[in-house]
Design a protein around this motif. Sequence first.
Motif, PDB file in Angstrom:
ATOM      1  N   ASP A 290       0.580  -8.178  -9.165  1.00  0.00           N
ATOM      2  CA  ASP A 290       0.043  -9.541  -9.047  1.00  0.00           C
ATOM      3  C   ASP A 290      -0.833  -9.729  -7.820  1.00  0.00           C
ATOM      4  O   ASP A 290      -0.935 -10.826  -7.260  1.00  0.00           O
ATOM      5  N   GLY A 291      -1.467  -8.636  -7.377  1.00  0.00           N
ATOM      6  CA  GLY A 291      -2.409  -8.727  -6.269  1.00  0.00           C
ATOM      7  C   GLY A 291      -1.778  -8.724  -4.900  1.00  0.00           C
ATOM      8  O   GLY A 291      -2.472  -8.985  -3.906  1.00  0.00           O
ATOM      9  N   GLN A 292      -0.490  -8.394  -4.806  1.00  0.00           N
ATOM     10  CA  GLN A 292       0.205  -8.474  -3.521  1.00  0.00           C
ATOM     11  C   GLN A 292       0.880  -7.150  -3.167  1.00  0.00           C
ATOM     12  O   GLN A 292       1.378  -6.445  -4.030  1.00  0.00           O
ATOM     13  N   LEU A 293       0.907  -6.883  -1.859  1.00  0.00           N
ATOM     14  CA  LEU A 293       1.604  -5.706  -1.346  1.00  0.00           C
ATOM     15  C   LEU A 293       2.035  -5.996   0.079  1.00  0.00           C
ATOM     16  O   LEU A 293       1.230  -6.460   0.897  1.00  0.00           O
ATOM     17  N   THR A 297      -1.676 -10.722   0.304  1.00  0.00           N
ATOM     18  CA  THR A 297      -2.370 -10.969  -0.954  1.00  0.00           C
ATOM     19  C   THR A 297      -3.752 -10.349  -0.902  1.00  0.00           C
ATOM     20  O   THR A 297      -4.585 -10.735  -0.069  1.00  0.00           O
ATOM     21  N   VAL A 298      -3.992  -9.390  -1.764  1.00  0.00           N
ATOM     22  CA  VAL A 298      -5.284  -8.710  -1.851  1.00  0.00           C
ATOM     23  C   VAL A 298      -6.212  -9.457  -2.786  1.00  0.00           C
ATOM     24  O   VAL A 298      -7.424  -9.571  -2.535  1.00  0.00           O
ATOM     25  N   LEU A 299      -5.652  -9.995  -3.853  1.00  0.00           N
ATOM     26  CA  LEU A 299      -6.428 -10.676  -4.879  1.00  0.00           C
ATOM     27  C   LEU A 299      -5.502 -11.612  -5.638  1.00  0.00           C
ATOM     28  O   LEU A 299      -4.323 -11.286  -5.827  1.00  0.00           O
ATOM     29  N   SER A 300      -6.002 -12.760  -6.054  1.00  0.00           N
ATOM     30  CA  SER A 300      -5.167 -13.692  -6.802  1.00  0.00           C
ATOM     31  C   SER A 300      -4.838 -13.121  -8.185  1.00  0.00           C
ATOM     32  O   SER A 300      -5.537 -12.245  -8.699  1.00  0.00           O
ATOM     33  N   ARG A 301      -3.791 -13.630  -8.778  1.00  0.00           N
ATOM     34  CA  ARG A 301      -3.398 -13.165 -10.105  1.00  0.00           C
ATOM     35  C   ARG A 301      -4.517 -13.409 -11.115  1.00  0.00           C
ATOM     36  O   ARG A 301      -4.768 -12.585 -12.003  1.00  0.00           O
TER      37      ARG A 301
END
Length: 399
Positions: A290-293, A297-301
Amino acid sequence: MIERAMIEVQGHWSERWAPVVEAFSDNFEASGEEGAALAVYLAGEPVLSLWAGEAAPGVAWEENTRTNLFSASKALVALSVLQLADAGELELDRPVADYWPDFGQAGKADITPRQLLCHRSGVSALQERVPDDAIFDWSAMTARVEQAEPWWTPGEGQGYSPFLFGWALGELVRRVSGYDSFGQYVEKALAQPLGLGLRIGLKEGDASPAQMRPLKRPLGGANSGGADSQSLGKIMKADPRGVTNRAFSNPMSLMTASNSEAWQRAEIPAANGHSSARDLAAVYGALANDGQLDNTTVLSRTSVALCSQELTFEEDRVLGLPLRFGHGFMLSQKRADCRLGRGRGAFGHPGAGGCLGFADPDFGIGFGYVTGRMGQSLLIDPRPQQLIDALYQCVGETP
């Protein structure tokens, strides 16, 4: 640690992933692999990191060894564009010339970022001959992109852009973001927040990357489906002044300079990203989660969903075979030997010679494979394909 066929596989894994380790070791015995690494994330967590062999004669491969990703670098370009769109700083269907006025020359006034991302802009190659050393000069190459004329009416055909993709979208990112260079954007907006050492253009003090050399016993042949360097060579030979020839050999240094310091220090975003397998897998691990690590947040869902959205699927005018593209990412192709994972929403990008990264959100998998030995495949090399097959034996064929 596993020792087999005189190769010592090092890394971190649990017994669950033993078949993947076995397949990784087999690549050294079966194909003459001499240095490579593989990393996998699952549900946002690292579950596997393998490395073996040499990065250069007498230099052991390590977990943080960087490798030239070649076209697998395009994922970093696409992600950068999507991040700016996510932040509301860039509109994917607004003309690039609105952000970069000089880009609008020579019939390019209406080309959009979305068309560049999915290779439907017609800006696949430069028609006028380029000096070999020009590719190391960002200003010189972006000026040539400004003057470039599309090979066909933008939007009316699909044609892979092996190198101009990076200069065109990289300059767009630089102008919209306000960073001094595209490489600086990648470092500050992507690598540093995730604690990664990936680069577009190596910096002073960075360790030397793995040497790129031909694979001794390339696998493929009948299973390549026309997606190999020999097939590409036939297209180039048949039309010396055509788009395919110009895309890959104008100038010839695009094909020959990857081990030079000039190449490694320059910013050639579509082809000279440098990353370890672990860092490449981390990027895709975020996109599969879901764009997270690591609470970043790298990118929104919503924007992650764009990565796997098919924008074009037709006979590619540059590579001469049918290809599926999303927003800067390749999607699984229709042939069984070119599948990115097993999920319907998998997306990623291969690099010439073998490197591969992909995300499979349906399974939560982020995958990164890098190698110093270049095979002949243009899409998914048999070496990472065997690793993919073993990986899904471990996790199952359905999510």
